[in-house]
Design a protein around this motif. Structure first.
Motif, short mmCIF file in Angstrom:
data_model
loop_
_atom_site.label_atom_id
_atom_site.label_comp_id
_atom_site.label_asym_id
_atom_site.label_seq_id
_atom_site.Cartn_x
_atom_site.Cartn_y
_atom_site.Cartn_z
N ASN A 9 0.85 -1.19 0.00
CA ASN A 9 0.00 0.00 0.00
C ASN A 9 0.89 1.24 0.00
OD1 ASN A 9 -2.41 -1.40 0.05
ND2 ASN A 9 -2.56 -1.39 2.27
N THR A 10 0.30 2.34 -0.38
CA THR A 10 1.06 3.58 -0.39
C THR A 10 1.18 4.11 1.04
OG1 THR A 10 -0.87 4.99 -0.67
CG2 THR A 10 0.17 4.14 -2.69
N PHE A 11 2.15 4.96 1.23
CA PHE A 11 2.36 5.58 2.52
C PHE A 11 1.14 6.41 2.92
CE2 PHE A 11 3.99 9.12 5.15
CZ PHE A 11 4.43 8.38 6.24
N GLU A 12 0.50 7.05 1.94
CA GLU A 12 -0.68 7.86 2.21
C GLU A 12 -1.84 7.01 2.74
OE1 GLU A 12 1.03 8.08 -0.73
OE2 GLU A 12 1.98 10.03 -0.39
N GLU A 13 -1.99 5.82 2.18
CA GLU A 13 -3.04 4.92 2.65
C GLU A 13 -2.76 4.48 4.09
OE1 GLU A 13 -2.93 1.84 -0.28
OE2 GLU A 13 -4.37 2.83 -1.57
N TYR A 14 -1.50 4.20 4.38
CA TYR A 14 -1.11 3.81 5.73
C TYR A 14 -1.41 4.93 6.72
CZ TYR A 14 1.74 2.81 9.81
OH TYR A 14 2.16 2.62 11.09
#
Length: 98
Positions: free
Chosen positions: A43-48
């Motif tokens: 997953n992307t860092f933004e999703e995390y």
């Protein structure tokens, strides 16, 4: 301190607030699992970060609901096991109407 009658009268409100706390705790558990799963996937860092913020908000709401429950005068022993005490006095000794 509660009398038996006061504890019985408070019980419907306490149950409602306890159920709200349980629902919020379940939401926290669900988001914790989602966060753990997101670490294992790509997953992307933004999703995390978004998921982490949701978890933080859910934890805050859970603790606020426990505080609201305790403001009724009951003592929360265990949300998971549904253990709540109604402090009372009997012959000038502290006891719990459990």
């Amino acid at each position: 301190y509660f009398t038996t009658n006061e504890a019985n009268q408070a019980l419907p409100d306490v149950i409602k607030k306890f159920e709200s706390s349980m629902a919020k705790k379940n939401e926290v558990s669900k988001l914790e699992q989602e966060l753990q799963m997101s670490l294992a996937t790509v997953n992307t860092f933004e999703e995390y970060v978004s998921l982490k913020q949701k978890l933080n908000s859910a934890i805050t709401k859970f603790y606020e609901s426990v505080e609201t429950l305790e403001n009724t005068g009951v003592v929360v022993k265990s949300i998971e096991q549904g253990l709540l005490d109604f402090p009372s006095k009997r012959f000038d000794e502290e006891v719990c109407l459990c």
